[in-house]
Design a protein around this motif. Structure first.
Motif, PDB file in Angstrom:
ATOM      1  N   VAL A 113       7.714   5.581  -6.990  1.00 47.24           N
ATOM      2  CA  VAL A 113       6.542   4.826  -6.566  1.00 47.24           C
ATOM      3  C   VAL A 113       5.960   5.399  -5.276  1.00 47.24           C
ATOM      4  O   VAL A 113       4.738   5.413  -5.078  1.00 47.24           O
ATOM      5  CB  VAL A 113       6.881   3.320  -6.414  1.00 47.24           C
ATOM      6  CG1 VAL A 113       7.788   3.059  -5.231  1.00 47.24           C
ATOM      7  CG2 VAL A 113       5.600   2.514  -6.300  1.00 47.24           C
ATOM      8  N   ARG A 114       6.801   5.918  -4.386  1.00 44.29           N
ATOM      9  CA  ARG A 114       6.279   6.542  -3.165  1.00 44.29           C
ATOM     10  C   ARG A 114       5.467   7.781  -3.504  1.00 44.29           C
ATOM     11  O   ARG A 114       4.418   8.029  -2.913  1.00 44.29           O
ATOM     12  CB  ARG A 114       7.435   6.879  -2.217  1.00 44.29           C
ATOM     13  CG  ARG A 114       7.980   5.679  -1.463  1.00 44.29           C
ATOM     14  CD  ARG A 114       8.841   6.113  -0.301  1.00 44.29           C
ATOM     15  NE  ARG A 114      10.068   6.761  -0.759  1.00 44.29           N
ATOM     16  CZ  ARG A 114      11.214   6.123  -0.980  1.00 44.29           C
ATOM     17  NH1 ARG A 114      11.269   4.806  -0.800  1.00 44.29           N
ATOM     18  NH2 ARG A 114      12.274   6.768  -1.378  1.00 44.29           N
ATOM     19  N   SER A 118       3.937   8.308  -6.385  1.00 37.28           N
ATOM     20  CA  SER A 118       2.713   7.854  -7.054  1.00 37.28           C
ATOM     21  C   SER A 118       1.678   7.380  -6.060  1.00 37.28           C
ATOM     22  O   SER A 118       0.483   7.694  -6.181  1.00 37.28           O
ATOM     23  CB  SER A 118       3.043   6.725  -8.042  1.00 37.28           C
ATOM     24  OG  SER A 118       3.883   7.175  -9.089  1.00 37.28           O
ATOM     25  N   LEU A 119       2.115   6.628  -5.054  1.00 38.00           N
ATOM     26  CA  LEU A 119       1.175   6.080  -4.076  1.00 38.00           C
ATOM     27  C   LEU A 119       0.709   7.134  -3.077  1.00 38.00           C
ATOM     28  O   LEU A 119      -0.343   6.979  -2.442  1.00 38.00           O
ATOM     29  CB  LEU A 119       1.813   4.897  -3.342  1.00 38.00           C
ATOM     30  CG  LEU A 119       2.094   3.677  -4.219  1.00 38.00           C
ATOM     31  CD1 LEU A 119       2.765   2.576  -3.405  1.00 38.00           C
ATOM     32  CD2 LEU A 119       0.828   3.156  -4.878  1.00 38.00           C
ATOM     33  N   THR A 120       1.490   8.197  -2.917  1.00 42.55           N
ATOM     34  CA  THR A 120       1.025   9.320  -2.100  1.00 42.55           C
ATOM     35  C   THR A 120      -0.091  10.054  -2.823  1.00 42.55           C
ATOM     36  O   THR A 120      -1.096  10.457  -2.215  1.00 42.55           O
ATOM     37  CB  THR A 120       2.182  10.279  -1.803  1.00 42.55           C
ATOM     38  OG1 THR A 120       3.199   9.592  -1.085  1.00 42.55           O
ATOM     39  CG2 THR A 120       1.704  11.476  -0.986  1.00 42.55           C
ATOM     40  N   PRO A 160      -3.540   6.960  -3.097  1.00 44.17           N
ATOM     41  CA  PRO A 160      -3.409   6.007  -1.988  1.00 44.17           C
ATOM     42  C   PRO A 160      -4.023   4.641  -2.270  1.00 44.17           C
ATOM     43  O   PRO A 160      -3.597   3.636  -1.689  1.00 44.17           O
ATOM     44  CB  PRO A 160      -4.141   6.714  -0.835  1.00 44.17           C
ATOM     45  CG  PRO A 160      -4.143   8.161  -1.208  1.00 44.17           C
ATOM     46  CD  PRO A 160      -4.249   8.186  -2.695  1.00 44.17           C
ATOM     47  N   ARG A 198      -3.975   1.634  -3.894  1.00 43.88           N
ATOM     48  CA  ARG A 198      -2.946   0.966  -4.685  1.00 43.88           C
ATOM     49  C   ARG A 198      -3.525   0.141  -5.830  1.00 43.88           C
ATOM     50  O   ARG A 198      -2.949   0.060  -6.906  1.00 43.88           O
ATOM     51  CB  ARG A 198      -2.082   0.082  -3.783  1.00 43.88           C
ATOM     52  CG  ARG A 198      -1.364   0.878  -2.718  1.00 43.88           C
ATOM     53  CD  ARG A 198      -0.385   0.047  -1.932  1.00 43.88           C
ATOM     54  NE  ARG A 198       0.324   0.887  -0.974  1.00 43.88           N
ATOM     55  CZ  ARG A 198       1.460   0.522  -0.372  1.00 43.88           C
ATOM     56  NH1 ARG A 198       1.984  -0.668  -0.624  1.00 43.88           N
ATOM     57  NH2 ARG A 198       2.036   1.338   0.486  1.00 43.88           N
ATOM     58  N   TRP A 235      -4.317   2.528  -8.643  1.00 48.21           N
ATOM     59  CA  TRP A 235      -3.098   2.967  -9.332  1.00 48.21           C
ATOM     60  C   TRP A 235      -2.543   1.870 -10.230  1.00 48.21           C
ATOM     61  O   TRP A 235      -2.175   2.118 -11.376  1.00 48.21           O
ATOM     62  CB  TRP A 235      -2.044   3.379  -8.298  1.00 48.21           C
ATOM     63  CG  TRP A 235      -0.730   3.715  -8.937  1.00 48.21           C
ATOM     64  CD1 TRP A 235      -0.413   4.869  -9.595  1.00 48.21           C
ATOM     65  CD2 TRP A 235       0.434   2.887  -8.990  1.00 48.21           C
ATOM     66  NE1 TRP A 235       0.884   4.805 -10.065  1.00 48.21           N
ATOM     67  CE2 TRP A 235       1.419   3.593  -9.701  1.00 48.21           C
ATOM     68  CE3 TRP A 235       0.739   1.612  -8.507  1.00 48.21           C
ATOM     69  CZ2 TRP A 235       2.698   3.082  -9.939  1.00 48.21           C
ATOM     70  CZ3 TRP A 235       2.003   1.102  -8.738  1.00 48.21           C
ATOM     71  CH2 TRP A 235       2.965   1.822  -9.449  1.00 48.21           C
ATOM     72  N   LEU A 260       2.203  -5.513  -4.261  1.00 47.40           N
ATOM     73  CA  LEU A 260       2.038  -4.066  -4.111  1.00 47.40           C
ATOM     74  C   LEU A 260       1.138  -3.727  -2.922  1.00 47.40           C
ATOM     75  O   LEU A 260       1.401  -2.777  -2.183  1.00 47.40           O
ATOM     76  CB  LEU A 260       1.436  -3.490  -5.396  1.00 47.40           C
ATOM     77  CG  LEU A 260       1.226  -1.970  -5.445  1.00 47.40           C
ATOM     78  CD1 LEU A 260       2.564  -1.258  -5.462  1.00 47.40           C
ATOM     79  CD2 LEU A 260       0.404  -1.583  -6.667  1.00 47.40           C
ATOM     80  N   ARG A 261       0.107  -4.522  -2.711  1.00 46.69           N
ATOM     81  CA  ARG A 261      -0.835  -4.254  -1.620  1.00 46.69           C
ATOM     82  C   ARG A 261      -0.298  -4.711  -0.268  1.00 46.69           C
ATOM     83  O   ARG A 261      -0.602  -4.117   0.756  1.00 46.69           O
ATOM     84  CB  ARG A 261      -2.166  -4.945  -1.895  1.00 46.69           C
ATOM     85  CG  ARG A 261      -2.934  -4.358  -3.070  1.00 46.69           C
ATOM     86  CD  ARG A 261      -4.191  -5.172  -3.355  1.00 46.69           C
ATOM     87  NE  ARG A 261      -5.129  -5.053  -2.247  1.00 46.69           N
ATOM     88  CZ  ARG A 261      -6.063  -4.093  -2.176  1.00 46.69           C
ATOM     89  NH1 ARG A 261      -6.158  -3.190  -3.125  1.00 46.69           N
ATOM     90  NH2 ARG A 261      -6.879  -4.046  -1.147  1.00 46.69           N
ATOM     91  N   ASP A 272       5.144  -2.437   1.693  1.00 50.11           N
ATOM     92  CA  ASP A 272       5.354  -1.016   1.487  1.00 50.11           C
ATOM     93  C   ASP A 272       6.284  -0.794   0.292  1.00 50.11           C
ATOM     94  O   ASP A 272       7.134  -1.631  -0.019  1.00 50.11           O
ATOM     95  CB  ASP A 272       5.988  -0.365   2.731  1.00 50.11           C
ATOM     96  CG  ASP A 272       5.027  -0.369   3.909  1.00 50.11           C
ATOM     97  OD1 ASP A 272       5.521  -0.365   5.044  1.00 50.11           O
ATOM     98  OD2 ASP A 272       3.797  -0.364   3.673  1.00 50.11           O
ATOM     99  N   ALA A 273       6.111   0.357  -0.366  1.00 48.21           N
ATOM    100  CA  ALA A 273       6.984   0.688  -1.497  1.00 48.21           C
ATOM    101  C   ALA A 273       8.387   0.971  -0.981  1.00 48.21           C
ATOM    102  O   ALA A 273       9.341   0.765  -1.669  1.00 48.21           O
ATOM    103  CB  ALA A 273       6.443   1.904  -2.242  1.00 48.21           C
TER     104      ALA A 273
END
Length: 241
Positions: free
Chosen positions: A82-83, A85-87, A90, A92, A95, A236-237, A240-241
């Motif tokens: 997930v880190r 993916s969110l990198t 960005p 969220r 995504w 999620l928003r 933090d993951a």
């Protein structure tokens, strides 16, 4: 960032994870097999023929729940996926929307084929008892069954995002559906008609006998699903993951 490439990346994730593909196969196999078995049971010959022919969906939904929860919980194994993916994405919300859309698209496609196969298998087992099924009933059952399974998969995906665990999600949903809804639910009166599974399954009945109609029942399930997705998106928003 455009939605299409993010959606495509989430679709590629699903296509390359063997456990998710196995869950989709289980959805098809379990639903079709149990519809065929239920239809040849003499005790069911006088029951609602549409619901009997599609009764495998009530068990196949467990595979749909597993798919939705696993598709999300795989991102949270040790937090690395997930880190990453969110990198890459960005935003969220974007995504998560792409993840949900990919889950919905895959489950809907498989569920359409599954519902049709279950109806054919169940109708063959019913024999003459299936003669009363109209074309409209059959179309509604196939389309409604596919939408119902898709909503349940998204319901599980939303809860998995909220709980960040596939095991925790299934530990909540499976007992709720198999025990609370079917065993305890009848003692709750009309309240049980508004449970996510009971409400959505009215679309599988030729003659719904509860408070809700076929499409209003699906609407209630859609509301449960929307609430779960919004709760998952909120966590999620906010965290933090």
């Amino acid at each position: 960032m455009q939605f299409a490439p993010v959606f495509r990346s989430e679709w590629l994730k699903i296509r390359t994870v063997r456990s998710l593909l196995a869950t989709l196969f289980a959805l098809f196999a379990v639903t079709t097999a149990f519809s065929a078995l239920a239809a040849v049971d003499p005790e069911d010959q006088g029951a609602d023929p549409l619901f009997t022919a599609l009764s495998g969906i009530t068990l196949g939904q467990i595979a749909a729940l597993a798919f939705g929860s696993l598709a999300v919980s795989a991102e949270y194994r040790e937090g690395a996926a997930v880190r990453l993916s969110l990198t890459a994405v960005p935003r969220r919300g974007l995504w998560f929307a792409a993840k949900a859309a990919a889950i919905a698209a895959v489950v809907l496609a498989v569920s359409l084929v599954t519902s049709l196969a279950a109806l054919l298998a169940g109708s063959a087992g019913l024999g003459d008892a299936a003669d009363g099924l109209t074309s409209a009933d059959q179309v509604r059952g196939v389309l409604g069954g596919a939408v119902y399974l898709t909503l349940m998969a998204l319901f599980a995906a939303g809860l998995a995002t909220l709980l960040r665990s596939g095991v925790a999600t299934l530990s909540v949903l499976i007992p709720f559906i198999l025990i609370v809804s079917f065993v305890v639910g009848d003692a709750l009166g009309t309240v049980v008609d508004f449970m996510p599974d009971r409400a959505g399954q009215t679309v599988l009945r030729g003659e719904p006998d509860g408070t809700l109609g076929p499409w209003t029942g699906l609407a209630v399930t859609a509301c449960w699903t929307a609430a779960a997705l919004l709760a998952g998106a909120w966590r999620l928003r906010r965290q933090d993951a």
